[in-house]
Design a protein around this motif. Structure first.
Motif, PDB file in Angstrom:
ATOM      1  N   SER A   1     -10.660 -34.009  21.476  1.00  0.00           N
ATOM      2  CA  SER A   1      -9.975 -34.625  22.613  1.00  0.00           C
ATOM      3  C   SER A   1     -10.057 -33.636  23.773  1.00  0.00           C
ATOM      4  CB  SER A   1      -8.516 -34.952  22.281  1.00  0.00           C
ATOM      5  OG  SER A   1      -7.813 -33.772  21.915  1.00  0.00           O
ATOM      6  N   SER A   2      -9.901 -34.122  24.982  1.00  0.00           N
ATOM      7  CA  SER A   2     -10.145 -33.276  26.151  1.00  0.00           C
ATOM      8  C   SER A   2      -9.172 -32.105  26.206  1.00  0.00           C
ATOM      9  CB  SER A   2     -10.051 -34.099  27.432  1.00  0.00           C
ATOM     10  OG  SER A   2      -8.710 -34.253  27.822  1.00  0.00           O
ATOM     11  N   GLN A   3      -9.624 -31.042  26.830  1.00  0.00           N
ATOM     12  CA  GLN A   3      -8.804 -29.825  26.947  1.00  0.00           C
ATOM     13  C   GLN A   3      -7.552 -30.070  27.780  1.00  0.00           C
ATOM     14  OE1 GLN A   3     -12.251 -27.986  28.502  1.00  0.00           O
ATOM     15  NE2 GLN A   3     -12.601 -26.694  26.727  1.00  0.00           N
ATOM     16  N   PHE A   4      -7.654 -30.884  28.816  1.00  0.00           N
ATOM     17  CA  PHE A   4      -6.490 -31.137  29.668  1.00  0.00           C
ATOM     18  C   PHE A   4      -5.485 -32.050  28.965  1.00  0.00           C
ATOM     19  CE2 PHE A   4      -9.566 -29.560  32.686  1.00  0.00           C
ATOM     20  CZ  PHE A   4      -8.796 -28.704  33.447  1.00  0.00           C
ATOM     21  N   PHE A   5      -5.958 -32.891  28.045  1.00  0.00           N
ATOM     22  CA  PHE A   5      -5.043 -33.677  27.212  1.00  0.00           C
ATOM     23  C   PHE A   5      -4.232 -32.748  26.318  1.00  0.00           C
ATOM     24  CE2 PHE A   5      -4.142 -35.993  23.228  1.00  0.00           C
ATOM     25  CZ  PHE A   5      -3.383 -37.045  23.740  1.00  0.00           C
ATOM     26  N   LYS A   6      -4.879 -31.716  25.778  1.00  0.00           N
ATOM     27  CA  LYS A   6      -4.172 -30.740  24.941  1.00  0.00           C
ATOM     28  C   LYS A   6      -3.150 -29.962  25.768  1.00  0.00           C
ATOM     29  CE  LYS A   6      -7.862 -30.064  21.527  1.00  0.00           C
ATOM     30  NZ  LYS A   6      -9.114 -30.590  22.072  1.00  0.00           N
ATOM     31  N   LEU A   7      -3.530 -29.568  26.991  1.00  0.00           N
ATOM     32  CA  LEU A   7      -2.575 -28.886  27.863  1.00  0.00           C
ATOM     33  C   LEU A   7      -1.353 -29.758  28.133  1.00  0.00           C
ATOM     34  CD1 LEU A   7      -4.826 -27.177  30.595  1.00  0.00           C
ATOM     35  CD2 LEU A   7      -3.690 -26.087  28.657  1.00  0.00           C
ATOM     36  N   MET A   8      -1.616 -31.048  28.367  1.00  0.00           N
ATOM     37  CA  MET A   8      -0.510 -31.982  28.617  1.00  0.00           C
ATOM     38  C   MET A   8       0.435 -32.036  27.411  1.00  0.00           C
ATOM     39  SD  MET A   8      -0.657 -36.104  28.886  1.00  0.00           S
ATOM     40  CE  MET A   8      -0.885 -36.140  27.100  1.00  0.00           C
ATOM     41  N   LEU A   9      -0.139 -32.125  26.204  1.00  0.00           N
ATOM     42  CA  LEU A   9       0.682 -32.135  24.992  1.00  0.00           C
ATOM     43  C   LEU A   9       1.495 -30.849  24.877  1.00  0.00           C
ATOM     44  CD1 LEU A   9      -1.677 -33.642  22.248  1.00  0.00           C
ATOM     45  CD2 LEU A   9       0.248 -34.747  23.387  1.00  0.00           C
ATOM     46  N   GLY A  10       0.874 -29.738  25.242  1.00  0.00           N
ATOM     47  CA  GLY A  10       1.575 -28.462  25.189  1.00  0.00           C
ATOM     48  C   GLY A  10       2.831 -28.468  26.041  1.00  0.00           C
ATOM     49  N   PHE A  11       2.736 -29.015  27.247  1.00  0.00           N
ATOM     50  CA  PHE A  11       3.906 -29.067  28.124  1.00  0.00           C
ATOM     51  C   PHE A  11       4.944 -30.070  27.621  1.00  0.00           C
ATOM     52  CE2 PHE A  11       1.182 -26.720  30.959  1.00  0.00           C
ATOM     53  CZ  PHE A  11       2.072 -25.945  31.685  1.00  0.00           C
ATOM     54  N   ILE A  12       4.495 -31.170  27.055  1.00  0.00           N
ATOM     55  CA  ILE A  12       5.441 -32.159  26.509  1.00  0.00           C
ATOM     56  C   ILE A  12       6.243 -31.547  25.356  1.00  0.00           C
ATOM     57  CG2 ILE A  12       5.606 -34.314  25.193  1.00  0.00           C
ATOM     58  CD1 ILE A  12       3.263 -35.364  26.905  1.00  0.00           C
ATOM     59  N   PHE A  13       5.550 -30.879  24.441  1.00  0.00           N
ATOM     60  CA  PHE A  13       6.247 -30.231  23.315  1.00  0.00           C
ATOM     61  C   PHE A  13       7.156 -29.102  23.817  1.00  0.00           C
ATOM     62  CE2 PHE A  13       2.782 -32.045  20.612  1.00  0.00           C
ATOM     63  CZ  PHE A  13       3.608 -32.730  19.741  1.00  0.00           C
ATOM     64  N   GLY A  14       6.740 -28.424  24.899  1.00  0.00           N
ATOM     65  CA  GLY A  14       7.580 -27.384  25.482  1.00  0.00           C
ATOM     66  C   GLY A  14       8.885 -27.957  26.021  1.00  0.00           C
ATOM     67  N   VAL A  15       8.807 -29.101  26.707  1.00  0.00           N
ATOM     68  CA  VAL A  15      10.003 -29.769  27.233  1.00  0.00           C
ATOM     69  C   VAL A  15      10.923 -30.185  26.086  1.00  0.00           C
ATOM     70  CG1 VAL A  15      10.847 -31.820  28.436  1.00  0.00           C
ATOM     71  CG2 VAL A  15       8.903 -30.553  29.364  1.00  0.00           C
ATOM     72  N   ILE A  16      10.336 -30.733  25.010  1.00  0.00           N
ATOM     73  CA  ILE A  16      11.141 -31.141  23.841  1.00  0.00           C
ATOM     74  C   ILE A  16      11.853 -29.930  23.242  1.00  0.00           C
ATOM     75  CG2 ILE A  16      11.040 -32.069  21.491  1.00  0.00           C
ATOM     76  CD1 ILE A  16       8.643 -33.783  22.437  1.00  0.00           C
ATOM     77  N   SER A  17      11.117 -28.821  23.108  1.00  0.00           N
ATOM     78  CA  SER A  17      11.699 -27.605  22.532  1.00  0.00           C
ATOM     79  C   SER A  17      12.885 -27.115  23.352  1.00  0.00           C
ATOM     80  CB  SER A  17      10.631 -26.504  22.460  1.00  0.00           C
ATOM     81  OG  SER A  17      11.209 -25.268  22.095  1.00  0.00           O
ATOM     82  N   PHE A  18      12.694 -27.005  24.680  1.00  0.00           N
ATOM     83  CA  PHE A  18      13.773 -26.512  25.535  1.00  0.00           C
ATOM     84  C   PHE A  18      14.918 -27.520  25.616  1.00  0.00           C
ATOM     85  CE2 PHE A  18      10.370 -23.951  27.980  1.00  0.00           C
ATOM     86  CZ  PHE A  18      10.419 -22.967  27.006  1.00  0.00           C
ATOM     87  N   GLY A  19      14.591 -28.824  25.526  1.00  0.00           N
ATOM     88  CA  GLY A  19      15.629 -29.855  25.524  1.00  0.00           C
ATOM     89  C   GLY A  19      16.536 -29.738  24.314  1.00  0.00           C
ATOM     90  N   ILE A  20      15.936 -29.410  23.152  1.00  0.00           N
ATOM     91  CA  ILE A  20      16.730 -29.219  21.927  1.00  0.00           C
ATOM     92  C   ILE A  20      17.652 -28.011  22.078  1.00  0.00           C
ATOM     93  CG2 ILE A  20      16.597 -28.627  19.464  1.00  0.00           C
ATOM     94  CD1 ILE A  20      13.976 -30.259  19.374  1.00  0.00           C
TER      95      ILE A  20
END
Length: 408
Positions: A276-295
């Motif tokens: 999958s594209s590299q920028f898609f992976k970057l996007m997932l990284g930020f989404i998981f980061g938001v979830i982590s900090f939200g918890i």
């Protein structure tokens, strides 16, 4: 996501991964001891002076890597730079066995010089081995990143423990020996000839744009990571004191590694067989980061023992986030840059991160007084970047579709 066909990792991947793992074990083991050595019975420095020298050591690495990259790309070649850098760094570690302030400064200077030659050039040479099979770049750099983290963990654990238990000289000697051994796999590896690398067919404007986005996005990620970690570290200290889970105190310091290893292995397997594209992976990284900090935000300022599980879940998502960010920057630089100057570009990739950290560091006093504020800044910042990446992916996909339509 599409299946990757007829591409596989080679023995070169193993050689480079072993080399960087040993080099990181040497460096982080050395770093774990050097401040203790300076304030110990031999040199008897004050804490303030020792920490000042330590800060100088870590800060100067950014500039030494730029110089080392220039030597590698323009003067002596990447492979020679790696080997010479490894030898110089080993001599630097050995120098600290001489009990004098002059030997200390000489050793630190050689470690900085050697690391500057070694690090950007080994990343560059490793990336070049995949330029004819770019779909594997992400999984390759994930393997490389895993080796870096294993080396760092083992270096602190092994060299740090032996140095503190049997004497600092033993630790510095082991650090130097590990550094020398790290050059052996490079001797065994063939340097990728540029005339055997397929030419980069991406338009120059697309290449420049993708590299700039990667620079800025990754720099911002580590900046937000740093300001949010103030609250995460505060929670770690509190929970380690009240938790009834059977977790030793020293493991709380490296608890991320418990999640990092299995997730890395899963991701390496997945990215080796599916692309999958590299920028898609970057996007997932930020989404998981938001979830982590939200918890983490859900945990009250004064946590109870029941909040330990929530904290550990947040670390799980943070590990997934880091895995989708850190290796991808080198993958993007390798894919879109001119391979002749790849080491230089890799050395410059550290500058946005340091610059953003420096700017955010100006507000450290306020953030330490109010760690929840840093967490909120991290959540808002990562959300904005994540949305921006979604928009960039949509625009890219639309342009690709339009180009394919007109070609038909």
């Amino acid at each position: 996501m599409e299946k990757i066909k007829n591409q596989k990792h080679t023995k070169e991947t193993l050689h480079y991964s072993i080399s960087i793992m040993l080099e990181r074990a040497s460096y982080y083991g050395f770093r774990a001891l050097v401040v203790l050595y300076m304030v110990g019975e031999t040199l008897k420095m004050g804490d303030k002076e020792a920490l000042s020298i330590y800060v100088w050591l870590t800060a100067s690495l950014v500039f030494s890597q730029i110089i080392g990259a220039l030597f590698g790309d323009l003067l002596i070649g990447n492979k020679k730079s790696i080997i010479i850098g490894g030898i110089i760094q080993a001599i630097g570690a050995f120098s600290l066995c001489i009990p004098s302030t002059k030997a200390l400064y000489l050793g630190l200077f050689l470690v900085v010089l050697g690391n500057g030659l070694f690090k950007p050039n080994i990343i560059s040479n490793f990336g070049k081995t995949y330029l004819n099979k770019t779909e594997l770049l992400d999984s390759a750099f994930m393997i490389f990143y895993l080796a870096i983290n294993l080396g760092s963990f083992l270096g602190i654990l092994l060299v740090g423990y032996l140095g503190e238990t049997y004497g600092y000289n033993i630790g510095f000697v082991i650090s130097g020996v590990l550094m020398l051994i790290s050059t052996i796999p490079i001797f065994l590896s063939e340097e990728k000839r540029l005339d055997k690398i397929e030419k980069n067919e991406f338009p120059i404007n697309e290449r420049v744009l993708n590299i700039l986005i990667a620079f800025i996005v990754v720099g911002l990620f580590w900046g937000f990571y740093e300001v949010s970690s103030i609250r995460t570290f505060d929670l770690q200290l509190q929970l380690s004191e009240i938790s009834t889970l059977d977790i030793p105190n020293h493991l709380w310091q490296s608890i991320n590694s418990i999640f990092f290893l299995p997730i890395s292995i899963i991701v390496i397997i997945l990215w080796t067989y599916f692309y999958s594209s590299q920028f898609f992976k970057l996007m997932l990284g930020f989404i998981f980061g938001v979830i982590s900090f939200g918890i983490v935000l859900l945990i009250p300022e004064v946590p109870t023992e029941q909040h330990t599980i929530l904290y550990l879940i947040s670390l799980l998502f943070l590990a997934i986030s880091e895995i989708h960010i850190a290796p991808i920057i080198h993958s993007i630089l390798t894919k879109y840059s001119n391979p002749k100057y790849l080491a230089i570009l890799i050395s410059l990739a550290f500058l946005p991160t340091k610059l953003i950290s420096l700017v955010l560091g100006l507000f450290n006093d306020k953030l330490y007084d109010n760690p929840i504020l840093g967490l909120k800044i991290g959540i808002v910042g990562m959300t904005i970047i994540g949305i921006g990446l979604i928009g960039y992916i949509i625009i890219n996909n639309k342009n690709t579709y339009d180009n394919n339509f007109y070609e038909k």
